[in-house]
Design a protein around this motif. Structure first.
Motif, PDB file in Angstrom:
ATOM      1  N   GLU A 297       1.999  23.642   9.913  1.00 26.24           N
ATOM      2  CA  GLU A 297       3.065  22.667  10.150  1.00 26.24           C
ATOM      3  C   GLU A 297       4.269  23.329  10.819  1.00 26.24           C
ATOM      4  O   GLU A 297       4.901  22.742  11.713  1.00 26.24           O
ATOM      5  CB  GLU A 297       3.471  22.024   8.824  1.00 26.24           C
ATOM      6  CG  GLU A 297       2.386  21.135   8.229  1.00 26.24           C
ATOM      7  CD  GLU A 297       2.787  20.584   6.877  1.00 26.24           C
ATOM      8  OE1 GLU A 297       3.887  20.967   6.388  1.00 26.24           O
ATOM      9  OE2 GLU A 297       2.015  19.783   6.299  1.00 26.24           O
ATOM     10  N   GLN A 298       4.606  24.534  10.389  1.00 22.87           N
ATOM     11  CA  GLN A 298       5.712  25.255  10.997  1.00 22.87           C
ATOM     12  C   GLN A 298       5.420  25.607  12.448  1.00 22.87           C
ATOM     13  O   GLN A 298       6.293  25.512  13.328  1.00 22.87           O
ATOM     14  CB  GLN A 298       6.005  26.529  10.198  1.00 22.87           C
ATOM     15  CG  GLN A 298       7.203  27.316  10.675  1.00 22.87           C
ATOM     16  CD  GLN A 298       8.505  26.561  10.462  1.00 22.87           C
ATOM     17  OE1 GLN A 298       8.579  25.674   9.597  1.00 22.87           O
ATOM     18  NE2 GLN A 298       9.532  26.897  11.235  1.00 22.87           N
ATOM     19  N   LYS A 301       5.922  22.541  14.554  1.00 18.91           N
ATOM     20  CA  LYS A 301       7.330  22.262  14.825  1.00 18.91           C
ATOM     21  C   LYS A 301       7.877  23.192  15.899  1.00 18.91           C
ATOM     22  O   LYS A 301       8.739  22.804  16.695  1.00 18.91           O
ATOM     23  CB  LYS A 301       8.142  22.409  13.541  1.00 18.91           C
ATOM     24  CG  LYS A 301       7.838  21.367  12.483  1.00 18.91           C
ATOM     25  CD  LYS A 301       8.668  21.598  11.237  1.00 18.91           C
ATOM     26  CE  LYS A 301       8.354  20.568  10.153  1.00 18.91           C
ATOM     27  NZ  LYS A 301       9.150  20.810   8.913  1.00 18.91           N
TER      28      LYS A 301
END
Length: 427
Positions: A297-298, A301
């Motif tokens: 997820e990081q 982003k």
């Protein structure tokens, strides 16, 4: 063989006991009876009484084909060689490699030593018994007739008499197997908890020190010895099992006091370690999966493919860990569950317990000493590096260094480009 047993209080009452087994067992029993009648020694009478009172269900079946004894012996030779060499190599590499002498690896060394000792103590007797197709280690040697023997010779003869006497040798073999088996299982549990403490708890966990590791090892061996020694003091007993080539607990006895030992023993040496291992690995896999999910997820982003270099060429970390956990638990099940089922069948439905099924279940339990080095040590990167230095011919598969080399080579141009761009900007 028909044995007529007289009642000591009333000699007119006779009880007939019929024994049906292979000729070697009958010959051994006849020899014990002959020696007991001729010499009147209590140890021979106790040996005969133990054989007669065992009521082993193996006597209800015809003798096994000789080929089965040879197959079992060859399989035991194969298992013994792997157990000796594999576990000895694990102990040796972990002791001589400086960066492997860590508190966590004390548990791995203890596991390998336990399996090595079990194979050393149990493999040769079973191979010898399979060759003679019965428990041959109970035959007593002939007493020396030379009255001028030295004191040392007399002592040696007395030691031989004690060590090779049938019931005692059976007790020793079964005791070692039970101690090492329990030690191996609980060491695996301690290793699983140590990995849980490091991966799941992280910095909040209590670090494992050498003193803590040594205390755990002492407690594990003490726990195994206490449970294994209880049959020697009357709570159950050790008797030959299967094709009479190995010894174990008497799980076909009609005495529920003896049966209760197996039921309680299985709780402390099977179910508790098993569920502890499952719980530890469940939390480990869950924690690693959550960590990987957060990293993805990081990376999403940050609009990058991955935050870990070389991830596309390697398996995901959680998949690797899941495979190790599944392999460990599955092999543990494979080794010990058939023997546990055999014990429970002997307690509740002993008419279904056959000599061939029993001895194969016992043999599968001993295979646990063979694949533990592979699961716990051969997958260890630092162990593989030490093994490559000391014995490179035993290293198999791709090294971690070889896998990491392409990723490092691919990332180097990008790093150089970034450095050049920074220098140009400064100029």
């Amino acid at each position: 063989m028909d044995l007529a047993l007289a009642n000591t209080s009333d000699s007119s009452k006779l009880e007939h006991v019929y024994l049906q087994t292979d000729p070697n067992n009958l010959l051994h029993l006849a020899q014990e009876l002959e020696i007991a009648l001729r010499e009147g020694r209590s140890r021979h009478v106790q040996s005969v009484a133990r054989i007669v009172e065992s009521k082993d269900p193996s006597y209800q079946y015809p003798p096994l084909w000789p080929i089965w004894h040879k197959i079992l012996g060859l399989v035991m030779v194969f298992i013994g060689m792997i157990g000796w060499s594999g576990n000895f190599m694990v102990v040796y590499i972990f002791l001589v490699t400086p960066n492997l002498r860590t508190p966590s690896n004390v548990l791995v060394i203890n596991l390998a030593f336990s399996d090595f000792f079990m194979m050393i103590a149990m493999s040769p007797p079973m191979v010898i018994n399979c060759w003679f197709e019965t428990w041959i280690l109970g035959k007593s040697p002939q007493a020396p007739t030379n009255l001028t023997l030295s004191f040392i010779n007399i002592v040696l003869y007395a030691v031989i008499i004690i060590l090779i006497e049938g019931p005692l040798m059976c007790d020793i073999e079964a005791l070692i197997g039970s101690v090492c088996g329990g030690t191996s299982i609980w060491t695996m549990t301690a290793i699983a908890y140590d990995r849980y403490n490091v991966i799941v708890k992280g910095m909040s966990g209590t670090p494992l020190t050498f003193m803590r590791a040594i205390i755990q090892v002492i407690l594990i061996w003490t726990h195994g010895f206490i449970w294994a020694s209880l049959p020697l003091f009357g709570w159950n007993r050790y008797v030959p099992e299967g094709n009479m080539t190995s010894c174990g607990t008497d799980y076909v006895s009609d005495d529920w006091f003896g049966k209760s030992y197996i039921l309680v023993y299985s709780i402390f040496v099977y179910y508790i370690p098993l569920f502890s291992i499952i719980i530890c690995y469940y939390h480990i896999v869950s924690a690693v999966a959550a960590h990987e999910r957060g990293m993805r997820e990081q990376a999403k982003k940050m609009n990058v493919a991955s935050l870990r270099s070389g991830e596309q060429g390697n398996e995901r970390a959680e998949a690797k860990l899941a495979k190790v956990a599944l392999t460990t638990i599955s092999l543990w099940f494979l080794a010990w569950t058939p023997y546990l089922v055999t014990n429970y069948m002997g307690i509740f439905n002993k008419q279904y317990v056959t000599p061939l099924f029993t001895i194969w279940a016992s043999l599968f339990a001993k295979t646990n000493a063979c694949y533990n080095p592979v699961v716990y040590a051969f997958s260890h990167p630092k162990y593989r590096a030490g093994l490559k230095v000391k014995c490179p011919c035993l290293v198999f598969g791709d090294d971690e260094e070889k896998k990491a080399a392409p990723a490092a080579a691919a990332s180097k141009p990008a790093a150089d480009a970034g450095s050049t761009h920074t220098n140009d900007g400064k100029a």
